[in-house]
Design an enzyme around this catalytic site. Structure first.
Site, PDB file in Angstrom:
ATOM      1  N   LEU A   4       0.346   3.690  -2.184  1.00  0.00           N
ATOM      2  CA  LEU A   4       0.694   3.451  -3.581  1.00  0.00           C
ATOM      3  C   LEU A   4       1.301   4.673  -4.265  1.00  0.00           C
ATOM      4  CD1 LEU A   4      -2.521   1.464  -4.578  1.00  0.00           C
ATOM      5  CD2 LEU A   4      -0.327   0.573  -3.761  1.00  0.00           C
TER       6      LEU A   4
ATOM      7  N   GLY B 164       0.804  -1.218   0.000  1.00  0.00           N
ATOM      8  CA  GLY B 164       0.000   0.000   0.000  1.00  0.00           C
ATOM      9  C   GLY B 164       0.835   1.266   0.000  1.00  0.00           C
TER      10      GLY B 164
ATOM     11  N   ARG C  16       8.720   4.477   1.269  1.00  0.00           N
ATOM     12  CA  ARG C  16       9.580   4.956   2.359  1.00  0.00           C
ATOM     13  C   ARG C  16      10.199   6.318   2.062  1.00  0.00           C
ATOM     14  NH1 ARG C  16      10.784  -0.889   3.121  1.00  0.00           N
ATOM     15  NH2 ARG C  16      10.148  -1.393   5.241  1.00  0.00           N
TER      16      ARG C  16
ATOM     17  N   VAL D   6      10.419   2.380 -11.593  1.00  0.00           N
ATOM     18  CA  VAL D   6       9.875   3.710 -11.896  1.00  0.00           C
ATOM     19  C   VAL D   6      10.563   4.717 -10.971  1.00  0.00           C
ATOM     20  CG1 VAL D   6       7.798   5.139 -11.944  1.00  0.00           C
ATOM     21  CG2 VAL D   6       7.676   2.717 -12.601  1.00  0.00           C
TER      22      VAL D   6
ATOM     23  N   GLN E 104      14.044  -9.700  -4.087  1.00  0.00           N
ATOM     24  CA  GLN E 104      12.718 -10.282  -3.848  1.00  0.00           C
ATOM     25  C   GLN E 104      12.222 -11.008  -5.099  1.00  0.00           C
ATOM     26  OE1 GLN E 104       9.419  -8.136  -1.746  1.00  0.00           O
ATOM     27  NE2 GLN E 104       8.775  -7.654  -3.828  1.00  0.00           N
TER      28      GLN E 104
ATOM     29  N   GLY F 205       5.161   3.542  -9.120  1.00  0.00           N
ATOM     30  CA  GLY F 205       5.819   2.237  -9.255  1.00  0.00           C
ATOM     31  C   GLY F 205       4.790   1.120  -9.148  1.00  0.00           C
ATOM     32  N   HIS F 206       3.954   1.197  -8.099  1.00  0.00           N
ATOM     33  CA  HIS F 206       2.894   0.198  -7.940  1.00  0.00           C
ATOM     34  C   HIS F 206       1.934   0.248  -9.130  1.00  0.00           C
ATOM     35  CE1 HIS F 206       3.786   1.228  -3.548  1.00  0.00           C
ATOM     36  NE2 HIS F 206       4.056  -0.072  -3.604  1.00  0.00           N
TER      37      HIS F 206
HETATM   38  P1  AMP Z   1       5.903  -2.636  -1.793  1.00  0.00           P
HETATM   39  O1  AMP Z   1       4.555  -2.017  -1.598  1.00  0.00           O
HETATM   40  O2  AMP Z   1       7.030  -1.703  -1.525  1.00  0.00           O
HETATM   41  O3  AMP Z   1       6.033  -3.977  -1.112  1.00  0.00           O
HETATM   42  O4  AMP Z   1       6.026  -2.948  -3.359  1.00  0.00           O
HETATM   43  C1  AMP Z   1       5.060  -3.721  -4.013  1.00  0.00           C
HETATM   44  C2  AMP Z   1       5.547  -4.043  -5.402  1.00  0.00           C
HETATM   45  O5  AMP Z   1       5.764  -2.830  -6.126  1.00  0.00           O
HETATM   46  C3  AMP Z   1       6.879  -4.809  -5.434  1.00  0.00           C
HETATM   47  O6  AMP Z   1       6.861  -5.773  -6.473  1.00  0.00           O
HETATM   48  C4  AMP Z   1       7.872  -3.715  -5.737  1.00  0.00           C
HETATM   49  O7  AMP Z   1       9.049  -4.181  -6.389  1.00  0.00           O
HETATM   50  C5  AMP Z   1       7.060  -2.832  -6.669  1.00  0.00           C
HETATM   51  N1  AMP Z   1       7.630  -1.476  -6.656  1.00  0.00           N
HETATM   52  C6  AMP Z   1       7.814  -0.681  -5.584  1.00  0.00           C
HETATM   53  N2  AMP Z   1       8.419   0.471  -5.960  1.00  0.00           N
HETATM   54  C7  AMP Z   1       8.624   0.376  -7.293  1.00  0.00           C
HETATM   55  C8  AMP Z   1       9.210   1.237  -8.280  1.00  0.00           C
HETATM   56  N3  AMP Z   1       9.736   2.421  -7.958  1.00  0.00           N
HETATM   57  N4  AMP Z   1       9.253   0.809  -9.552  1.00  0.00           N
HETATM   58  C9  AMP Z   1       8.741  -0.411  -9.895  1.00  0.00           C
HETATM   59  N5  AMP Z   1       8.173  -1.256  -9.015  1.00  0.00           N
HETATM   60  C10 AMP Z   1       8.118  -0.873  -7.745  1.00  0.00           C
END
Ligand code: AMP
Length: 286
Positions: free
Chosen positions: A33, A31, A187, A176, A153, A36-37
């Protein structure tokens, strides 16, 4: 768009879709969001008939003293963004729904989980692999979408899917970035204005690594030393690691060849940020 909090309800819903012959895409997230998400969501909508996004701040992947309690959460805003993005269901379980009393089973992807981020976050990837396997079982996606932002991951989950013969394709989406190059992350909201400026040393250090590789540098030690030099010049930043590894095995390289992942984790103030770059190196330069 359906908002689903119960596992049983999610299984019924995706079961109906499957019976109707529809393909299902899943983007697991914690979440808060950002673009990237949403890039994962768009890719899922492009490739699959139905898209589920899970929003679950997974306690099992946070260590003691990490930011589980303070991790940013805004479910209302997230649902609005997802509704606008046109997804079909949000899966938003409470922690006891996912980890009821007596929960004992965990997934370990040995070796891969102990490298890079695994060294400073013991237990982190065990928590990730466990929750993602549960989400796969609950949603039953044909394709699950993950970002290269979290390269380790992604590599671990691909290994898990192959090793456990899971009927799911693990699809990878590019990182992204903000216009100034910082990789988007929930973060990033922790950063003060000065820290936000300082955080740019992370993409800059990787840009320096890319420049050196493209200029023919094949010594991994010299490459990571140069990248570390960029970060060390910033007083607000502290290096956790900068490593050049094989993208399949995550084993450290001494000579750069094949599919190379340069991965870095840096503390900026109290905030731990990660970023990486991938390069294909064909043969030795003369
Ligand atoms: P998180 O909410 O941080 O656990 O991320 C959820 C998903 O979004 C994971 O597969 C991350 O790798 C992807 N994600 C997070 N930030 C980015 C970003 N800047 N660009 C591409 N994917 C992202």
């Amino acid at each position: 768009m359906k908002i689903v909090t119960r596992i049983a309800e999610m299984k019924v819903l995706t079961g109906e879709w499957r019976s109707a012959g529809l393909t299902i895409g899943l983007a697991p997230t914690m979440g808060y969001l950002h673009e990237g998400h949403l890039s994962l969501v768009r890719e899922s909508r492009r490739r699959c008939d139905m898209t589920v996004v899970s929003i679950f701040v997974n306690p099992a992947q946070f260590g003691p003293g990490e930011d589980f309690q303070t991790y940013p959460r805004d479910f209302e805003r997230d649902s609005m963004l997802l509704e606008k993005a046109g997804i079909d269901a949000v899966f938003h379980p409470a922690a006891p729904e996912m980890y009821p009393p007596g929960f004992k089973t965990h997934v370990e992807v040995s070796d891969l989980q102990d490298r890079l981020c695994g060294r400073s976050r013991p237990g982190h990837f065990r928590g990730v692999s466990t929750v993602v396997l549960k989400l796969f079982e609950i949603v039953g996606p044909d394709v699950a979408f993950f970002g290269w932002k979290d390269a380790q991951q992604l590599i671990i989950l691909r290994r898990m899917a192959a090793d456990l013969d899971l009927d799911v394709e693990i699809a990878a989406c590019p990182i992204v970035r903000e216009p100034d190059g910082l990789a988007m992350s929930s973060r990033n909201t922790y950063l003060s204005a000065a820290e936000r400026r300082a955080a740019l040393v992370l993409p800059k250090s990787l840009a320096e690594a890319r420049r050196l590789m493209e200029a023919g540098e094949r010594d991994a030690g010299r490459l990571t030393a140069a990248a570390k030099g960029v970060i060390e010049a910033e007083p607000l930043a502290r290096i956790d690691y900068v490593e050049a590894v094989d993208v399949g095995t995550l084993e450290p390289l001494s000579r750069l060849s094949g599919e190379v992942l340069v991965a870095a984790a840096v503390y900026v103030g109290k905030t731990r940020l990660i970023d990486n770059l991938r390069l294909s190196i064909r043969g030795e330069p003369s």
